[in-house]
Write a protein that holds these residues in place. Structure first.
Motif, mmCIF file in Angstrom:
data_model
loop_
_atom_site.group_PDB
_atom_site.id
_atom_site.type_symbol
_atom_site.label_atom_id
_atom_site.label_comp_id
_atom_site.label_asym_id
_atom_site.label_seq_id
_atom_site.Cartn_x
_atom_site.Cartn_y
_atom_site.Cartn_z
ATOM 1 N N VAL A 59 0.853 -1.199 0.000
ATOM 2 C CA VAL A 59 0.000 0.000 0.000
ATOM 3 C C VAL A 59 0.888 1.249 0.000
ATOM 4 N N CYS A 60 1.871 1.262 0.877
ATOM 5 C CA CYS A 60 2.742 2.442 1.011
ATOM 6 C C CYS A 60 3.529 2.720 -0.273
ATOM 7 N N CYS A 103 1.354 4.635 -2.456
ATOM 8 C CA CYS A 103 0.997 5.949 -1.916
ATOM 9 C C CYS A 103 2.206 6.912 -1.860
ATOM 10 N N ARG A 104 3.238 6.487 -1.166
ATOM 11 C CA ARG A 104 4.526 7.204 -1.048
ATOM 12 C C ARG A 104 4.420 8.575 -0.369
ATOM 13 N N TYR A 105 3.331 8.804 0.321
ATOM 14 C CA TYR A 105 3.162 10.093 0.995
ATOM 15 C C TYR A 105 4.247 10.310 2.059
ATOM 16 N N CYS A 106 4.704 9.210 2.694
ATOM 17 C CA CYS A 106 5.620 9.337 3.839
ATOM 18 C C CYS A 106 7.101 9.273 3.459
ATOM 19 N N CYS A 113 4.369 8.133 10.706
ATOM 20 C CA CYS A 113 3.645 7.575 9.559
ATOM 21 C C CYS A 113 2.282 7.037 9.971
ATOM 22 N N CYS A 171 -0.983 9.235 8.324
ATOM 23 C CA CYS A 171 -1.554 8.353 7.300
ATOM 24 C C CYS A 171 -3.073 8.511 7.160
ATOM 25 N N GLN A 172 -3.513 8.722 5.933
ATOM 26 C CA GLN A 172 -4.957 8.838 5.690
ATOM 27 C C GLN A 172 -5.634 7.472 5.688
ATOM 28 N N PHE A 173 -4.821 6.399 5.729
ATOM 29 C CA PHE A 173 -5.380 5.043 5.709
ATOM 30 C C PHE A 173 -5.258 4.326 7.051
HETATM 31 S S1 SF4 Z 1 0.314 7.787 4.202
HETATM 32 FE FE1 SF4 Z 1 -0.083 5.729 4.961
HETATM 33 S S2 SF4 Z 1 -0.176 4.452 3.136
HETATM 34 FE FE2 SF4 Z 1 0.780 6.380 2.533
HETATM 35 S S3 SF4 Z 1 2.989 5.986 2.731
HETATM 36 FE FE3 SF4 Z 1 2.289 6.867 4.679
HETATM 37 S S4 SF4 Z 1 1.804 5.099 5.979
HETATM 38 FE FE4 SF4 Z 1 1.911 4.355 3.871
#
Ligand code: SF4
Ligand code: SF4
Length: 372
Positions: free
Chosen positions: A16-17, A20-23, A57, A61-63
């Motif tokens: 999932v990450c 996404c790669r937000y973090c 994280c 995290c939005q998830f």
């Molecule tokens: S926001 Fe959530 S899903 Fe996205 S990289 Fe960060 S921990 Fe992973």
């Protein structure tokens, strides 16, 4: 397919990450993840030990729960990390000690202290435990220097061998040739990152502990603990050199180097563990691997007691309390030594090895130093 359920879950989260790669700017774990498209058991154990548990994280995290994706990277890695330590334990028959480490440390500490106190009385004379002994060599009126060296040298050597074997197993598991563990550039870079706790800062704002307000408290207490430990180790090393090279016997005057180093380190080892313990009890349960809280607490308490009994011995060494306090201090230190390979202490070694690999990977990928 992975070897354990927690690695299955870690694989799901990293997949999932990786979409996404937000973090990716928060720590070393996400850039290391982005270098891969799929994850072996060794990769996931590497990420778990590279994680500094800053909590960012999860907060960002939005998830994260209650979202149906149920993404909780810090907790998943905390469990995977602890399971990896048990898997790498040497000898492997002792791996279950990690699961009941709190109880094991308590029992070993109690037995060690009792053995030292009875041992003093048995090998010398009961009076020696309550008499006043001062000046060079005073400690050895209670237990001969050679006996102390044999006991502690043996325990220390055992701990070193067990720890080295554990790191070797980790290094193999993550798929690195053993020779790569001594690459000077990567070693230095990892040392710098570990010495600054570079990744215990939530990407620059501080780490998340009890709520969504970042704080540097855990980092500060960790620094006090780590550098306090190093100073105490330096004090013991200098005292050993004094003994063998200069023929100067302990105890030393308060202004002498081993005492100054030990006192400064001891103060760090009082404040740091006390602060870490307070932070641990405040920590958001969503981030915690509850099953291993006992292991964390036991190690923190042992560090605190090592310092507390050492400083008490320094304060009352010219009184009749010196004998029992020396026995108490040596008992606690002995218990600390023999439990080092089977408790929270190992996190420092595995995290350092993971940082070495991270530095090496970045070089191989042409990213240069992680600080650039
Ligand atoms: S926001 Fe959530 S899903 Fe996205 S990289 Fe960060 S921990 Fe992973
Ligand atoms: S908890 Fe902190 S160190 Fe661990 S993966 Fe998340 S952001 Fe990185």
């Amino acid at each position: 397919m992975h070897g354990t359920k927690i690695l299955e879950e870690a694989d799901r989260l990293m997949t999932v990450c990786n979409s996404c790669r937000y973090c990716e700017g928060l720590c070393a774990v996400f850039p290391a993840m982005e270098m891969r498209r799929s994850f072996s058991d060794g990769d996931l154990n590497y990420f778990a030990n590279l994680c500094h548990a800053c909590g960012a994280c999860y907060t960002d995290c939005q998830f994260s729960p209650p979202h149906e994706f149920n993404v909780n990277v810090p907790k998943t890695f905390a469990i995977a990390r602890a399971e990896s330590w048990a898997a790498y334990a040497w000898p492997h028959a002792f791996s279950s000690l990690f699961a009941r480490n709190g109880l094991a440390i308590g029992l070993i500490a109690a037995l060690s202290v009792a053995a030292f106190i009875f041992g003093f009385a048995a090998v010398t004379d009961r009076q020696v435990l309550v008499g006043v002994h001062t000046g060079p060599g005073a400690f050895y009126a209670l237990m001969p220097h050679n006996a102390i060296v044999a006991l502690f040298g043996g325990a220390f050597l055992y701990a070193i061998i067990a720890l080295v074997m554990g790191v070797r197993a980790f290094w193999r598991d993550i798929g690195e040739p053993i020779g790569m563990l001594i690459e000077p550039g990567s070693l230095w870079e990892a040392m710098r990152d570990a010495g600054q706790l570079r990744y215990l800062d939530g990407g620059g704002v501080g780490c998340f502990n009890e709520d969504e307000r970042p704080t540097d408290r855990r980092k500060i207490y960790h620094h006090l603990t780590f550098y306090g430990f190093l100073l105490c180790f330096a004090a013991t090393s200098v005292a050993t050199l004094y003994h063998y090279l200069l023929a100067r016997e302990a105890p030393y005057p308060w202004w002498d180097l081993p005492v100054v180093l030990g006192t400064l380190g001891g103060i760090g080892l009082l404040i740091g563990p006390a602060g870490l313990l307070a932070e641990k009890f405040k920590r958001d349960p969503a981030l915690v691997d509850e099953k291993r809280t006992g292991m964390d607490v036991a190690f923190i308490v042992m560090l605190f007691l090592t310092s507390f009994t050492g400083l008490a011995l320094l304060s009352w060494r010219d009184t009749p309390a010196m004998g029992p306090l020396l026995a108490l201090h040596l008992g606690v230190v002995f218990a600390l030594f023999i439990t080092l390979p089977y408790g929270k202490f190992v996190h420092g070694l595995y995290r350092y090895a993971a940082l070495v690999r991270y530095a090496r990977e970045r070089r191989m990928m042409g990213h240069g130093s992680a600080t650039e």
